[in-house]
Design an enzyme around this catalytic site. Structure first.
Site, PDB file in Angstrom:
ATOM      1  N   CYS A  47       0.959  -1.639   0.216  1.00  0.00           N
ATOM      2  CA  CYS A  47      -0.081   0.095   0.527  1.00  0.00           C
ATOM      3  C   CYS A  47       0.637   1.616   0.068  1.00  0.00           C
ATOM      4  O   CYS A  47       1.910   0.973   0.160  1.00  0.00           O
ATOM      5  CB  CYS A  47      -0.963  -0.034   1.306  1.00  0.00           C
ATOM      6  SG  CYS A  47       0.023  -0.410   3.316  1.00  0.00           S
ATOM      7  N   GLU A  85       0.583  -0.553  16.742  1.00  0.00           N
ATOM      8  CA  GLU A  85      -0.700   0.653  16.210  1.00  0.00           C
ATOM      9  C   GLU A  85      -1.553   0.948  17.448  1.00  0.00           C
ATOM     10  O   GLU A  85      -1.447   1.749  17.662  1.00  0.00           O
ATOM     11  CB  GLU A  85      -1.195   0.174  14.697  1.00  0.00           C
ATOM     12  CG  GLU A  85      -2.236   1.256  14.659  1.00  0.00           C
ATOM     13  CD  GLU A  85      -2.771   0.980  12.780  1.00  0.00           C
ATOM     14  OE1 GLU A  85      -2.731   0.413  12.446  1.00  0.00           O
ATOM     15  OE2 GLU A  85      -4.198   1.925  12.767  1.00  0.00           O
ATOM     16  N   SER A 127       0.906 -10.134  11.101  1.00  0.00           N
ATOM     17  CA  SER A 127       0.280  -8.657   9.663  1.00  0.00           C
ATOM     18  C   SER A 127      -1.083  -8.699  10.024  1.00  0.00           C
ATOM     19  O   SER A 127      -1.760 -10.016   9.924  1.00  0.00           O
ATOM     20  CB  SER A 127       1.325  -9.258   8.618  1.00  0.00           C
ATOM     21  OG  SER A 127       0.354  -8.074   7.581  1.00  0.00           O
TER      22      SER A 127
HETATM   23  O1  10D Z   1       0.141  -5.840  11.546  1.00  0.00           O
HETATM   24  P1  10D Z   1      -0.096  -4.417  10.168  1.00  0.00           P
HETATM   25  O2  10D Z   1      -1.385  -5.096   9.122  1.00  0.00           O
HETATM   26  O3  10D Z   1      -0.767  -3.093  11.343  1.00  0.00           O
HETATM   27  O4  10D Z   1       0.683  -4.075   9.734  1.00  0.00           O
HETATM   28  P2  10D Z   1       1.755  -4.692   8.383  1.00  0.00           P
HETATM   29  O5  10D Z   1       3.013  -3.877   7.925  1.00  0.00           O
HETATM   30  O6  10D Z   1       1.380  -5.861   7.895  1.00  0.00           O
HETATM   31  O7  10D Z   1       0.910  -3.796   7.044  1.00  0.00           O
HETATM   32  C1  10D Z   1       1.053  -2.316   7.149  1.00  0.00           C
HETATM   33  C2  10D Z   1       0.218  -1.644   7.897  1.00  0.00           C
HETATM   34  C3  10D Z   1       0.393  -0.371   8.819  1.00  0.00           C
HETATM   35  C4  10D Z   1       1.707  -0.119   8.748  1.00  0.00           C
HETATM   36  C5  10D Z   1      -0.707  -0.414   9.992  1.00  0.00           C
HETATM   37  F1  10D Z   1      -0.925  -0.003   9.016  1.00  0.00           F
HETATM   38 FE1  SF4 Z   2      -1.272   0.875   4.029  1.00  0.00          FE
HETATM   39 FE2  SF4 Z   2      -1.141   0.913   7.568  1.00  0.00          FE
HETATM   40 FE3  SF4 Z   2      -1.488   3.162   5.701  1.00  0.00          FE
HETATM   41 FE4  SF4 Z   2      -3.070   1.275   5.484  1.00  0.00          FE
HETATM   42  S1  SF4 Z   2      -2.954   2.491   7.187  1.00  0.00           S
HETATM   43  S2  SF4 Z   2      -2.382   2.677   3.818  1.00  0.00           S
HETATM   44  S3  SF4 Z   2      -2.496  -0.245   5.271  1.00  0.00           S
HETATM   45  S4  SF4 Z   2       0.581   1.858   5.998  1.00  0.00           S
END
Ligand code: 10D
Ligand code: SF4
Length: 322
Positions: A26, A140, A237
């Site tokens: 993302c 988070e 994750s």
């Molecule tokens: O565990 P998670 O889904 O929050 O983090 P991941 O590092 O797998 O994916 C990115 C998402 C983030 C940084 C939280 F928004």
């Molecule tokens: Fe990616 Fe987490 Fe940001 Fe969503 S909130 S755009 S999953 S990093």
């Protein structure tokens, strides 16, 4: 023997591989990785990173090879070393401590997580107690709950937790959510909150981000057709785990894998249609690795099923732009 013909046909027919889109990185993950890479160019190695920059071992190992050192807490960062905070966000005290120590620090918190942080502060300033929907212990959640004083925010994980909340209908309340939750579970929890506390304020729907909801929608579009759905992502994750859940709730067997070598060939027995997706922290190179591995096990016909286009890009922190 005629009876064996369908089996032979099933074994030689190509495996139909449905690849979900959107999947994988993302905008917040792209930005976080770029921040570490640019910090390495600017400061030279080593650059310290507090917590895995994103929850993916391949990404973390790649950055380690370039000179990043991953630690869990700020006190593991030596004086004078640059440090990057992970995409998941940090409690307010972390940048405060880094500043007090005179460290060069960069914040790779996803802007969509930072937006929730600011909302938390605003709600507390407005005198409301926050009910935060999220998973206990996730970085988070620790980061967002750490934006406001203790006693002003309560974690809610389930509909059952809502029933146990001790507040009355006269208590000023607001809800906020983690960005990577199940869209369906969260809708139920928010409905329970609104039913129990008609006075509650909050975002229109919830704070689940575009990438999380798009990846869940994409899985929903293919899961019913699949005999098995593979999700590339790490066990820590949150957004990747939610994709496994989405498929399983639709009655489709699903497995979380980090790399192609985790695929057990027996999983493909009797599978005619295989689904594949990747969490927001899993790079596309791992998707291609998995496709190649499946191709070694069975002839494959590959199709991409696209349910949304993503064009989101986030700006880098100002310190890295000049
Ligand atoms: O565990 P998670 O889904 O929050 O983090 P991941 O590092 O797998 O994916 C990115 C998402 C983030 C940084 C939280 F928004
Ligand atoms: Fe990616 Fe987490 Fe940001 Fe969503 S909130 S755009 S999953 S990093």
């Amino acid at each position: 023997m005629n009876a064996s013909l369908p089996d032979v046909a099933a074994q030689t027919a190509p495996l139909r591989l449905l690849i979900a889109a959107p999947r994988g990185f993302c905008a917040g993950v792209d930005r976080a990785i770029e921040i570490v890479e640019r910090a390495l160019q600017r400061f030279g190695a080593p650059v310290y990173v507090r917590h895995e920059i994103v929850h993916n071992r391949f990404v973390v190992d790649g950055l380690k090879a370039k000179g990043a050192i991953f630690v869990e807490e700020l006190d593991q960062v030596p004086d004078g070393a640059p440090v990057v905070f992970s995409a998941h966000g940090v409690p307010k005290v972390v940048p405060q401590d880094a500043t007090a120590r005179g460290l060069d620090w960069l914040d790779a918190t996803c802007p969509l997580v930072s937006k929730v942080h600011r909302q938390a502060e605003r709600q507390v300033e407005a005198g409301r107690h926050i009910l935060f929907v999220g998973h206990k212990g996730h970085p988070e959640v620790i980061g967002t709950m750490g934006q406001v004083p203790e006693g002003t925010i309560t974690l809610v994980e389930t509909v059952n937790d809502v029933a146990k909340l001790p507040f009355g209908t006269d208590k000023p309340l607001a809800f906020l959510t983690q960005t990577t939750l199940s869209v369906d579970d969260t809708a139920e929890i928010v409905a329970a909150l609104r039913a129990k506390f008609p006075q509650i304020t909050g975002p229109k729907a919830e704070d689940i981000c575009y990438a999380t909801s798009n990846r869940q929608e994409a899985v929903k579009a293919i899961a019913a057709e699949c005999d098995l759905l593979l999700v590339i992502g790490a066990p820590n994750s949150s957004n990747s785990l939610r994709l496994v859940e989405v498929a399983e709730r639709m009655g489709t067997r699903s497995r979380l894998i980090q790399r192609a070598n985790e695929i057990d060939p027996e999983w493909l027995d009797g599978v005619n249609t295989l689904g594949l997706t990747a969490g927001a922290s899993a790079p596309e190179v791992l998707v291609r690795e998995v496709v190649a591995k499946i191709g070694e096990l069975r002839p494959v016909s590959e199709e991409t099923v696209t349910t949304a286009e993503e064009k989101m890009v986030f700006k880098l922190p100002r310190q890295l732009l000049d």
